[in-house]
Design an enzyme around this catalytic site. Structure first.
Site, short mmCIF file in Angstrom:
data_model
loop_
_atom_site.label_atom_id
_atom_site.label_comp_id
_atom_site.label_asym_id
_atom_site.label_seq_id
_atom_site.Cartn_x
_atom_site.Cartn_y
_atom_site.Cartn_z
N THR A 82 0.86 -1.19 0.00
CA THR A 82 0.00 0.00 0.00
C THR A 82 0.89 1.24 0.00
OG1 THR A 82 -0.20 -0.17 2.42
CG2 THR A 82 -2.03 -1.02 1.12
N SER A 110 5.47 -1.27 -1.24
CA SER A 110 4.99 -0.62 -2.46
C SER A 110 6.06 0.27 -3.10
CB SER A 110 3.77 0.25 -2.11
OG SER A 110 3.50 1.16 -3.14
N TYR A 133 5.63 -1.11 -9.69
CA TYR A 133 4.72 -0.62 -10.73
C TYR A 133 5.56 -0.51 -11.98
CZ TYR A 133 0.77 0.77 -7.79
OH TYR A 133 -0.32 0.77 -6.98
N THR A 159 2.72 -5.44 -10.33
CA THR A 159 1.29 -5.13 -10.33
C THR A 159 0.86 -4.75 -11.74
OG1 THR A 159 1.34 -4.44 -8.03
CG2 THR A 159 -0.48 -3.59 -9.37
N LYS A 257 0.55 -9.60 -9.70
CA LYS A 257 -0.64 -9.19 -8.93
C LYS A 257 -1.60 -8.39 -9.79
CE LYS A 257 -1.77 -6.28 -4.90
NZ LYS A 257 -2.06 -4.95 -5.45
N HIS A 281 -7.09 -4.63 -7.01
CA HIS A 281 -6.48 -3.46 -6.39
C HIS A 281 -7.39 -2.90 -5.28
CE1 HIS A 281 -2.85 -1.07 -7.69
NE2 HIS A 281 -3.27 -0.31 -6.71
N ASP A 312 -6.61 -11.23 -2.93
CA ASP A 312 -6.84 -10.13 -1.99
C ASP A 312 -8.08 -9.36 -2.38
OD1 ASP A 312 -6.26 -8.08 -3.84
OD2 ASP A 312 -4.24 -7.73 -3.06
N GLY A 314 -10.97 -7.09 0.28
CA GLY A 314 -12.09 -7.21 1.22
C GLY A 314 -11.89 -8.17 2.37
N ARG A 316 -11.47 -9.01 5.84
CA ARG A 316 -11.61 -8.29 7.11
C ARG A 316 -11.82 -9.24 8.29
NH1 ARG A 316 -10.38 -5.36 3.73
NH2 ARG A 316 -11.24 -3.35 3.09
N GLY A 335 -4.63 -5.63 2.58
CA GLY A 335 -4.18 -4.26 2.36
C GLY A 335 -4.66 -3.37 3.49
C1 FNR Z 1 -3.32 -0.15 -2.45
N1 FNR Z 1 -2.97 -1.17 -3.33
C2 FNR Z 1 -1.74 -1.13 -3.97
N2 FNR Z 1 -1.36 -2.16 -4.76
C3 FNR Z 1 -0.15 -2.15 -5.36
O1 FNR Z 1 0.18 -3.10 -6.06
N3 FNR Z 1 0.69 -1.09 -5.17
C4 FNR Z 1 0.37 -0.02 -4.40
O2 FNR Z 1 1.14 0.92 -4.24
C5 FNR Z 1 -0.91 0.00 -3.79
N4 FNR Z 1 -1.30 1.04 -3.03
C6 FNR Z 1 -2.47 0.97 -2.31
C7 FNR Z 1 -2.80 1.99 -1.45
C8 FNR Z 1 -3.94 1.90 -0.67
C9 FNR Z 1 -4.28 3.00 0.28
C10 FNR Z 1 -4.77 0.75 -0.78
C11 FNR Z 1 -6.00 0.60 0.08
C12 FNR Z 1 -4.46 -0.24 -1.66
C13 FNR Z 1 -3.80 -2.39 -3.46
C14 FNR Z 1 -3.43 -3.41 -2.39
O3 FNR Z 1 -2.16 -3.96 -2.64
C15 FNR Z 1 -4.44 -4.57 -2.34
O4 FNR Z 1 -4.60 -5.12 -3.61
C16 FNR Z 1 -5.78 -4.16 -1.78
O5 FNR Z 1 -5.62 -3.23 -0.74
C17 FNR Z 1 -6.54 -5.37 -1.27
O6 FNR Z 1 -7.78 -5.04 -0.80
P1 FNR Z 1 -8.09 -4.77 0.76
O7 FNR Z 1 -7.38 -5.81 1.59
O8 FNR Z 1 -7.56 -3.39 1.05
O9 FNR Z 1 -9.56 -4.81 0.83
#
Ligand code: FNR
Length: 383
Positions: A82, A110, A133, A159, A257, A281, A312, A314, A316, A335
């Site tokens: 994240t 990240s 990325y 990703t 991913k 995501h 991934d 949701g 919780r 996340g």
């Molecule tokens: C992300 N996610 C994400 N994914 C990724 O590959 N690189 C990133 O920099 C980010 N940044 C990011 C920021 C924030 C604030 C969130 C909430 C999410 C996506 C993350 O890796 C993941 O796929 C999701 O967060 C999974 O869903 P849940 O667990 O948040 O519901």
């Protein structure tokens, strides 16, 4: 004081985070794209599956460990990457990484983190994956990958669901962008959260550390402007041939991913990646995309055991993790769960998030008549 100590659920940590943070910052973490339909669907999908417990089994002890991408993990959980966590809690990335290392689970850093690749490796030596990325500046991307290699990261996570940024309307509404812009709309929001402002000011404005130094003239002005302009600097031209080159270049674990379609998953298995993450995501990219849990069974079938499948979106509750395994996932990524914990209360908050999920997974297993996470089968779900 550990503000997270009384949290009994991930939702409690979310509420705590919501109280602490300016709305613009909370919404950036909490929100999704457009109508947030996919964001909600990720959660709803778990309630479309019900467990069918067995009883009269000795469940005095329970074992939650499993294998994740070819190595042991104390829990069936890895931390998803994240970005921008430091805007919620200075040092938030380190807090989460340390909590993950202490719990014995993998942690993905990240590209858009507010802590550098090297600092995480030094502060939280556990199972580390670097999430890349696909940046337009290929040289810069290669330099990040080389740094992760040098710092001993076990895995590279690419990703692939962000060729362009999702349309995150909460960020537009709140004038949220990184770097921060103070506007008449959001300045009141920040003023209403003086403790957050003081904490951030004390530690200095967070930066997207791994993107610092991206050469000017190649889009660097926009690189850190994630959020409202998310994705401007990403390479929409990245395709299968480039991924194959990446496989050649990175000899350690390669995790892809952002997979939704079984044909893509099958092709990845042929390409020889080490793991696939079924992900949308967290509902932040394509709104209207299916819930990840709904996509999982077809992908598991398409891959046919050649490559581990993670999921991934949701997650919780511990029961969510149990259901994901029953549908064929090796483990889940979380996340927001650990993110909410960290931005609510720093490292103890991230620890609390993992502890809550650990407790819920082991309790769910025992209530289902199982003594091992690895003993979960499809039979656990009601038809
Ligand atoms: C992300 N996610 C994400 N994914 C990724 O590959 N690189 C990133 O920099 C980010 N940044 C990011 C920021 C924030 C604030 C969130 C909430 C999410 C996506 C993350 O890796 C993941 O796929 C999701 O967060 C999974 O869903 P849940 O667990 O948040 O519901």
């Amino acid at each position: 004081m550990n503000a997270a100590a009384n949290a009994n659920s991930i939702e409690d940590l979310r509420r705590l985070a919501k109280r602490r943070l300016p709305r613009a910052v909370f919404d950036f973490f909490d929100g999704g794209a457009e109508d947030e339909w996919t964001l909600r669907e990720n959660r709803s999908a778990f309630s479309r599956h019900a467990l069918r417990p067995r009883v009269l089994v000795d469940v005095t002890t329970v074992d939650c460990k499993t294998s994740i991408v070819g190595a042991p993990s104390a829990l069936p959980i890895a931390v998803a990457p994240t970005g921008a966590v430091g805007f919620g809690w200075p040092g938030g990335d380190v807090a989460i990484a340390k909590a993950a290392a202490a719990a014995g689970i993998p942690y993905a850093l990240s590209t858009s983190a507010t802590t550098s690749i090297e600092t995480i490796a030094r502060e939280a030596p556990g199972r580390l994956w670097f999430q890349a990325y696909v940046l337009r500046d290929r040289e810069f991307l290669e330099s990040l990958i080389a740094r992760a290699e040098a710092a001993g990261y076990e895995g590279l996570m690419i990703t692939v669901d962000l060729p362009v940024g999702g349309k995150r309307e909460r960020d537009f509404r709140n004038d949220f962008s990184i770097p921060f812009r103070f506007t008449p709309k959001n300045v009141v929001d920040f003023a209403l959260h003086p403790r957050w402002v003081a904490r951030v000011l004390r530690s200095g404005m967070p930066r997207l550390e791994n993107l610092a130094g991206l050469a000017p003239g190649r889009g660097s002005a926009a690189v850190s402007a994630i959020a409202s302009s998310v994705g401007k600097n990403y390479d929409a031209g990245f395709d299968w041939s480039r991924l194959a080159a990446m496989r050649e270049r990175w000899k350690r674990k390669l995790i892809v991913k952002g997979i939704a379609h079984p044909d893509d998953a099958a092709r990845l298995a042929e390409l020889g990646v080490d793991a696939i993450v079924v992900s949308n995501h967290g509902g932040r990219q394509l709104d209207g995309g299916a819930a990840t849990l709904d996509l999982l069974p077809d992908i598991v079938a398409a891959v046919g055991g050649r490559v581990p499948v993670l999921v991934d979106g949701g997650v919780r509750r511990g029961a969510d993790i149990v259901k994901a395994r029953a549908l064929g996932a090796q483990a889940v990524l979380v996340g927001r769960a650990t993110l909410f914990g960290a931005v609510a209360a720093g490292e103890p908050g991230a620890q609390r998030a993992i502890a809550i999920l650990h407790d819920e997974v082991s309790r769910t297993l025992r209530l289902c008549g199982l003594t091992r996470f690895d003993a979960i089968g499809a039979d656990l779900l009601a038809r």
